[in-house]
Design an enzyme around this catalytic site. Structure first.
Site, PDB file in Angstrom:
ATOM      1  N   HIS A  11       0.804  -1.298  -0.075  1.00 17.82           N
ATOM      2  CA  HIS A  11       0.070   0.074  -0.017  1.00 17.82           C
ATOM      3  C   HIS A  11       0.653   1.347   0.162  1.00 17.82           C
ATOM      4  CE1 HIS A  11       0.794   1.017   4.225  1.00 17.82           C
ATOM      5  NE2 HIS A  11       0.961  -0.351   4.604  1.00 17.82           N
ATOM      6  N   GLU A 111      -1.590  -7.380   7.367  1.00 16.32           N
ATOM      7  CA  GLU A 111      -0.229  -7.213   7.872  1.00 16.32           C
ATOM      8  C   GLU A 111       0.013  -8.042   9.154  1.00 16.32           C
ATOM      9  OE1 GLU A 111       2.739  -7.077   7.651  1.00 16.32           O
ATOM     10  OE2 GLU A 111       3.322  -4.892   7.366  1.00 16.32           O
TER      11      GLU A 111
END
Length: 219
Positions: A11, A111
């Site tokens: 990202h 994550e």
């Protein structure tokens, strides 16, 4: 026949990625600069004559965090169906349909859970461990107290890799015309770990560095 590929995209920039704070479950937006750079990446790398060809995509895995979702939006792959987090699809005149790939939100590519280290910088973690008389931190060997161990991460990533190879890449070797490229939009540590598992190596051998907005290609 070209081998099907797996693209990994971290990202774009957030305030915490900018100042080095570990961001797992915290849901932060992209910075204005992060949005600008991801949009430029989409224009440069996504298209019929670019690295990522939308019509060749079979599947897109996206982390549930908003920063990953926004990153995919800015890449403008032109998904036929509405994105899972949207109430409706963008009008065709704004984003033409360019891919039949299914876009899926999944915790499998979220994550690494940093547990007690959420929101801390590596320097702060180092100082804290030294104060507590602990050895220097190595996430690839020790994981995170109160969060995930390397074994936890390996289990979920190996399951994703098995799914990609069985349900998306295998068909390309049976049908030369099949679309089998896969795209993953996720986060720094988890994508570095993914690359190691893809190549069959232990996490401790990681050498990949993936900056915010970085793109990698695996075959």
């Amino acid at each position: 026949m070209p081998a099907p590929r797996c693209f990994i995209i971290r990202h774009g920039e957030t305030e915490w990625s900018l100042n080095g704070r570990h961001t797992g479950i915290s849901d932060l937006p992209l910075t204005a600069n992060g949005e600008k750079r991801i949009a430029a990446t989409g224009k440069g790398l996504v298209g019929d004559d670019r690295l990522i060809v939308p019509k060749k995509l079979s599947h897109v895995y996206v982390s549930p965090r908003a920063r990953a979702q926004r990153t995919l939006e800015l890449l403008e792959i032109g998904s036929k169906e509405r994105l899972p987090w949207k109430e409706s699809r963008k009008p065709e005149e704004d984003e033409p349909i360019r891919t039949e790939a299914k876009v899926v939100l999944t915790e499998a590519v979220r994550e690494w859970d940093y547990g007690d280290y959420e929101g801390l910088t590596s320097k702060q973690i180092k100082e804290q461990r030294a104060k507590d008389g602990e050895e220097p931190w190595d996430i690839w060997r020790q994981g995170c107290p109160g969060g995930e161990t390397p074994e936890d991460v390996i289990r979920r990533l190996d399951a994703v890799i098995a799914d990609i190879r069985e349900n998306h890449h295998r068909k390309c070797f049976e049908d030369p015309d099949a679309s089998g490229d896969v795209l993953i939009v996720a986060h720094g540590h988890i994508l570095r770990a993914f690359a190691m598992r893809w190549t069959g190596k232990p996490l401790t051998e990681t050498s990949l560095i993936l900056e915010a907005g970085g793109v990698g290609t695996l075959r």
